[in-house]
Design an enzyme around this catalytic site. Structure first.
Site, mmCIF file in Angstrom:
data_model
loop_
_atom_site.group_PDB
_atom_site.id
_atom_site.type_symbol
_atom_site.label_atom_id
_atom_site.label_comp_id
_atom_site.label_asym_id
_atom_site.label_seq_id
_atom_site.Cartn_x
_atom_site.Cartn_y
_atom_site.Cartn_z
ATOM 1 C CB THR A 161 -0.917 0.050 1.243
ATOM 2 O OG1 THR A 161 -0.115 0.145 2.412
ATOM 3 C CG2 THR A 161 -1.815 -1.176 1.344
ATOM 4 C CG HIS A 162 0.412 4.407 1.186
ATOM 5 N ND1 HIS A 162 -0.289 5.575 1.060
ATOM 6 C CD2 HIS A 162 -0.312 3.636 2.046
ATOM 7 C CE1 HIS A 162 -1.371 5.533 1.812
ATOM 8 N NE2 HIS A 162 -1.416 4.363 2.412
ATOM 9 C CB SER A 283 19.383 1.715 -25.072
ATOM 10 O OG SER A 283 20.271 2.800 -25.255
ATOM 11 C CE LYS A 289 18.061 0.889 -19.636
ATOM 12 N NZ LYS A 289 17.720 2.300 -19.781
ATOM 13 C CG ASN A 291 15.085 0.389 -22.203
ATOM 14 O OD1 ASN A 291 15.589 0.275 -21.078
ATOM 15 N ND2 ASN A 291 15.632 1.118 -23.170
ATOM 16 C CD GLU A 296 8.887 2.416 -20.990
ATOM 17 O OE1 GLU A 296 9.211 3.040 -22.015
ATOM 18 O OE2 GLU A 296 9.716 1.944 -20.184
ATOM 19 C CD GLN A 328 -19.018 12.611 -42.367
ATOM 20 O OE1 GLN A 328 -20.052 12.443 -42.996
ATOM 21 N NE2 GLN A 328 -17.998 13.280 -42.847
ATOM 22 C CE LYS A 331 -19.627 7.413 -39.816
ATOM 23 N NZ LYS A 331 -20.565 8.194 -38.967
HETATM 24 N N1 ARG Z 1 -21.740 10.080 -43.537
HETATM 25 C C1 ARG Z 1 -22.770 10.621 -42.703
HETATM 26 C C2 ARG Z 1 -22.372 10.438 -41.240
HETATM 27 O O1 ARG Z 1 -21.612 9.590 -40.972
HETATM 28 C C3 ARG Z 1 -24.063 9.938 -42.942
HETATM 29 C C4 ARG Z 1 -25.249 10.740 -42.544
HETATM 30 C C5 ARG Z 1 -25.383 11.909 -43.443
HETATM 31 N N2 ARG Z 1 -26.580 12.622 -43.201
HETATM 32 C C6 ARG Z 1 -26.707 13.910 -43.580
HETATM 33 N N3 ARG Z 1 -27.854 14.445 -43.281
HETATM 34 N N4 ARG Z 1 -25.775 14.585 -44.156
HETATM 35 O O2 ARG Z 1 -22.816 11.142 -40.372
#
Ligand code: ARG
Length: 464
Positions: A161-162, A283, A289, A291, A296, A328, A331
């Site tokens: 601990t610590h 290294s 070394k 490492n 990391e 958008q 994604k």
């Molecule tokens: N490529 C767009 C996105 O991923 C799809 C939806 C587009 N819709 C729009 N009203 N422009 O958000």
């Protein structure tokens, strides 16, 4: 019907510009969202099957569209498909190609839907399987941890601990702590599935549609559990994105904790573990070394995961309902978080298989810092009817005495001990034995060997 000008944007009748290079580059997400092509095609097939069932499109049109979509899937998976930035995203790229393959009847595919519901449908399907894949990799990692724990039940080390030596533990007990942690991670990813099981398809741009669609049908076809309830919420909601990013962040944080610990234990100062050559780097200047770069890397990548979570939270902050282009970016953020976590989990699994505890050194270190002091206090409570506070004071006096005389507790003689507590008998000396100390922690969840064995068995059964 006007002829589709196939090399132009769908909205070219209404908007008279070709989009400058810069705007096209900024607006286009195809380089990122082409990864959703399978989900997009599955969503479109379910959609047109539903449109046919509901007598909104004809049998012939449905079949033509499905034929075209299957062909496109094949083209993409065999890398014969040419993605075009000017069509922005995966949805438009596929729709445009469908026109090329089957002609004007492709125009029926977008009946009663919008890219707004289309993109979330694709994305939810994708994230669902990402959650499942992560759970599989976590399972593999848990198995490797169990294997290592099984070999180290009676490997004694100091528990900290610590970062100060606290009480003796079994190394396996420490490893089993991570089995708990990674099992909670699994649960977190599993819990995400419920929200992901709501089907967005059919809410269209934001209002739903006047076509007599059957959302329960596409729900079933696409493996969702139920349709979403509110069309406006559906196209605005990215909570499921946050849930995933949060789960990734927590899991990554866990990996960073163990990585940090192993980095410390691998340092010359501690020397509690050895890393095999497979997982170290040299290294450029210091020839001696080895490492722990990979560890990391794991610790560092947690920063990117948090960054991704905060990017998404910030994008969503104050964003009115419903769809905006701001969304958008979700994604790219998710793909990055997912890919990094999968890499980290795989690396960590390799690390588990490529380090060994330095058992001798672990035991040696456990002999520093009077780790059995609490055992002595417990002994006094149990055998000499003292309150715990009283026993604590007595023990502190004994530790002071040992320290003054530069001895460990197990080097004190009975005569010396009796000077501080005359009631003590020879029997007391066994509490200073580290193995006894570890094994005496039989309370549920404690570090006794029996407890650990049972826990390993339990998880082995669960993970089979
Ligand atoms: N490529 C767009 C996105 O991923 C799809 C939806 C587009 N819709 C729009 N009203 N422009 O958000």
């Amino acid at each position: 019907m006007t002829k589709n000008k196939n090399n132009q944007a769908i909205w070219s009748t209404r908007i008279k510009n070709n989009g400058s290079g810069l705007f096209q580059r900024i607006g286009s997400s195809i380089d990122i969202d082409k990864r959703l092509y399978r989900e997009d095609i599955a969503g479109s097939i379910a959609h047109v099957e539903m449109l046919f069932k509901q007598k909104i499109i004809s049998f012939k049109v449905k079949n033509k569209i499905i034929y075209g979509l299957n062909k496109i899937r094949n083209e993409i998976s065999t890398k014969k498909f040419e993605f075009k930035k000017r069509y922005e995203d995966i949805h438009m790229n596929i729709e445009k190609r469908l026109f090329e393959i089957i002609g004007e009847e492709a125009g029926y595919i977008h009946t009663g839907r919008s890219r707004n519901d289309q993109v979330i449908t694709d994305f939810k399907i994708w994230i669902k399987s990402a959650n499942k894949e992560i759970i599989i990799v976590l399972n593999r990692m848990i198995k490797s941890t169990l294997r290592l724990a099984e070999k180290n039940i009676d490997t004694i080390m100091p528990g900290f601990t610590h970062l100060k030596n606290a009480q003796a533990i079994s190394f396996a007990h420490y490893l089993m702590a991570y089995v708990e942690i990674f099992s909670r991670d699994k649960k977190r990813f599993n819990n995400n599935l419920d929200n992901l099981d709501e089907n967005p398809l059919g809410v269209a741009a934001l209002t739903g549609t006047s076509f007599n669609i059957d959302r329960n049908y596409t729900t079933k076809k696409l493996g969702f559990k139920r349709p979403t309830n509110n069309s406006i919420d559906t196209v605005s909601d990215r909570d499921f994105v946050l849930d995933f990013l949060y789960s990734v962040s927590v899991c990554s944080m866990h990996i960073s904790r163990i990585a940090e610990e192993l980095i410390i234990w691998n340092s010359e100062g501690f020397n509690l573990i050895n890393l095999s050559d497979k997982i170290v780097t040299g290294s450029s200047i210091m020839p001696q070394k080895k490492n722990p770069d990979l560890l990391e890397y794991l610790r560092g990548k947690t920063g990117s995961s948090y960054g991704n979570l905060f990017s998404m939270l910030t994008i969503l902050k104050g964003l009115p309902l419903s769809y905006f282009k701001d969304l958008q970016d979700d994604k790219e953020i998710i793909f990055k978080s997912n890919d990094t976590l999968i890499d980290c989990l795989k690396i960590f699994d390799e690390i588990l298989k490529n380090f060994t505890p330095n058992k001798k050194r672990m035991l040696e270190l456990a002999n520093y810092g009077h780790l059995t002091a609490t055992d002595l206090a417990d002994y006094l409570v149990k055998n000499h009817s003292m309150s715990f506070r009283k026993a604590y004071q007595k023990t502190a006096n004994i530790v002071n005495f040992a320290e003054r005389n530069k001895k460990n507790l197990n080097q004190l003689t009975l005569v010396e001990l009796k000077k501080i507590e005359p009631k003590l008998t020879i029997d007391v000396l066994k509490v200073f034995d580290l193995k006894n100390s570890v094994n005496s922690k039989k309370s549920y969840g404690g570090t006794s060997f029996e407890n650990i064995k049972k826990m390993i068995m339990k998880y082995k059964k669960k993970n089979d």
